[in-house]
Design an enzyme around this catalytic site. Structure first.
Site, PDB file in Angstrom:
ATOM      1  N   LYS A 114       0.822  -1.213   0.000  1.00 16.48           N
ATOM      2  CA  LYS A 114       0.000   0.000   0.000  1.00 16.48           C
ATOM      3  C   LYS A 114       0.850   1.256   0.000  1.00 16.48           C
ATOM      4  O   LYS A 114       0.443   2.289  -0.508  1.00 16.48           O
ATOM      5  CB  LYS A 114      -0.945   0.014   1.215  1.00 16.48           C
ATOM      6  N   LYS A 195      -8.669  -4.972 -11.601  1.00 14.89           N
ATOM      7  CA  LYS A 195      -9.425  -5.288 -10.384  1.00 14.89           C
ATOM      8  C   LYS A 195     -10.462  -4.199 -10.121  1.00 14.89           C
ATOM      9  O   LYS A 195     -10.165  -3.011 -10.256  1.00 14.89           O
ATOM     10  CB  LYS A 195      -8.420  -5.367  -9.222  1.00 14.89           C
ATOM     11  N   LYS A 198     -12.694   1.430  -6.454  1.00 16.22           N
ATOM     12  CA  LYS A 198     -13.126   2.827  -6.518  1.00 16.22           C
ATOM     13  C   LYS A 198     -12.025   3.696  -7.125  1.00 16.22           C
ATOM     14  O   LYS A 198     -12.305   4.584  -7.928  1.00 16.22           O
ATOM     15  CB  LYS A 198     -13.461   3.292  -5.101  1.00 16.22           C
TER      16      LYS A 198
END
Ligand code: TRP
Ligand code: SF4
Length: 327
Positions: A114, A195, A198
């Site tokens: 991340k 994938k 949002k």
């Protein structure tokens, strides 16, 4: 016989999309029939990415609650609550943080990924490093036996188990070592074949209108080798076909496969068929969603009742924790 206890959470980092629904929520729906389930909105966790726009957390938390109820999570069968309304999560997080070696957290693969993956957000915070510690507090407060999560969350569960073992090596046993219940549902791709997410703007939301959904299907990527209407296609590599597998009948699928391979059907026709079956499949959710959106008070009451029930358990566990440590 006592039913096993399940606990899981979702971050309110946006309204829920079909990836969330088919990847997690549908599984939660099935579990509420056979287990004692606690499902919560992990709003503190979502601050790890939304800290610059915290006003969104409240908005998205409501959206997620409505998405849950519209999908069929039933407050008569499971306990639905909000993490930040139970300060015991924060208090236990702090206590656990004292015994967690930082290298355990730095090794966490999600942490490393991340750091580079979330664009435009500085993810070097202390809170983000401690994400799995807060998650451990979430789980052990309720003495959950099983934690349904996607495969990407498996490392977090492993860290939780290590933290619990370390706690028990110092103090009296209070917690239960939870097991991950990994759902092996393949990831549903988004409109563009990446994938569904949002942040890629490629998602179909449970909060979309019928018109939004129809338009989004029109824009979907299909078999990239099928440039002209006369080129044969291959449903096995097509980004759209997996949606037929979910929403269309066997017969429709069996019609499309040979017709696509021989270029008898065009992608436009195929999209029309998908629009029909997907709107039919999603109709109950879209309808129930409208109903709940119109009754925000009722949604609030459901969360308040769930939170009250959950907090009683959390409070008792936190007291046992302090007793074990002779604090
Ligand atoms: N990390 C989980 C996710 O992003 C959300 C979460 C927070 C969670 N606390 C949890 C899941 C406890 C299971 C148990 O999906
Ligand atoms: Fe995909 Fe349907 Fe086009 Fe075949 S006809 S490539 S299955 S969208």
């Amino acid at each position: 016989m006592k039913r096993k206890r399940i606990l899981s959470g979702m971050q309110p980092s946006g309204p829920l999309h079909l990836g969330n629904y088919h990847g997690a929520l549908k599984n939660w729906l099935a579990l509420q029939e056979d287990y004692e389930c606690f499902y919560f909105i992990a709003d503190w966790h979502s601050l790890t990415t939304l800290y610059e726009n915290p006003q969104l957390v409240r908005k998205y938390s409501f959206e997620v609650a409505v998405d849950w109820l519209a999908s069929g999570l039933d407050p008569e069968k499971c306990t639905l609550f909000v993490q930040s309304r139970i300060p015991e999560h924060a208090e236990l997080h702090l206590i656990l943080s004292m015994i967690v070696p930082v290298p355990w957290l730095e090794r966490n693969p999600t942490y490393k990924e991340k750091q580079t993956e979330v664009k435009g957000v500085d993810m070097s915070s202390y809170g983000f490093l401690g994400y799995p510690v807060l998650q451990t507090a979430d789980i052990v407060l309720y003495k959950a036996d099983l934690v349904p999560v996607g495969i990407d969350q498996a490392p977090h569960l492993e860290i939780s188990r290590e933290i619990i073992r370390r706690f028990h090596s110092f103090y009296k046993k209070v917690f239960i070592e939870p097991e991950a219940k990994i759902s092996d549902i393949p990831k549903l791709n988004g409109l563009d074949g990446r994938k569904m997410s949002k942040s890629y703007s490629n998602a179909i939301y449970l909060s979309d209108t019928e018109k939004d959904i129809a338009q989004k299907i029109q824009s979907m990527f299909t078999d990239p080798a099928r440039l002209r209407r006369t080129d044969p296609g291959d449903p096995d590599v097509c980004n759209l076909f997996p949606f037929h597998k979910i929403y269309s009948s066997r017969e429709t699928q069996e019609e499309i496969i040979p017709a696509c391979r021989t270029a008898q059907i065009g992608c436009g026709d195929c999209k029309k068929k998908l629009t029909q079956s997907m709107l039919a499949g999603m109709a109950p959710i879209l309808e129930r969603r409208q109903e709940f959106v119109a009754k925000p008070r009722e949604v609030e009451e459901i969360l308040a009742a769930g939170t009250k029930k959950a907090q009683a358990i959390a409070r008792a566990t936190l007291q046992q924790t302090k007793d074990a440590m002779k604090l």
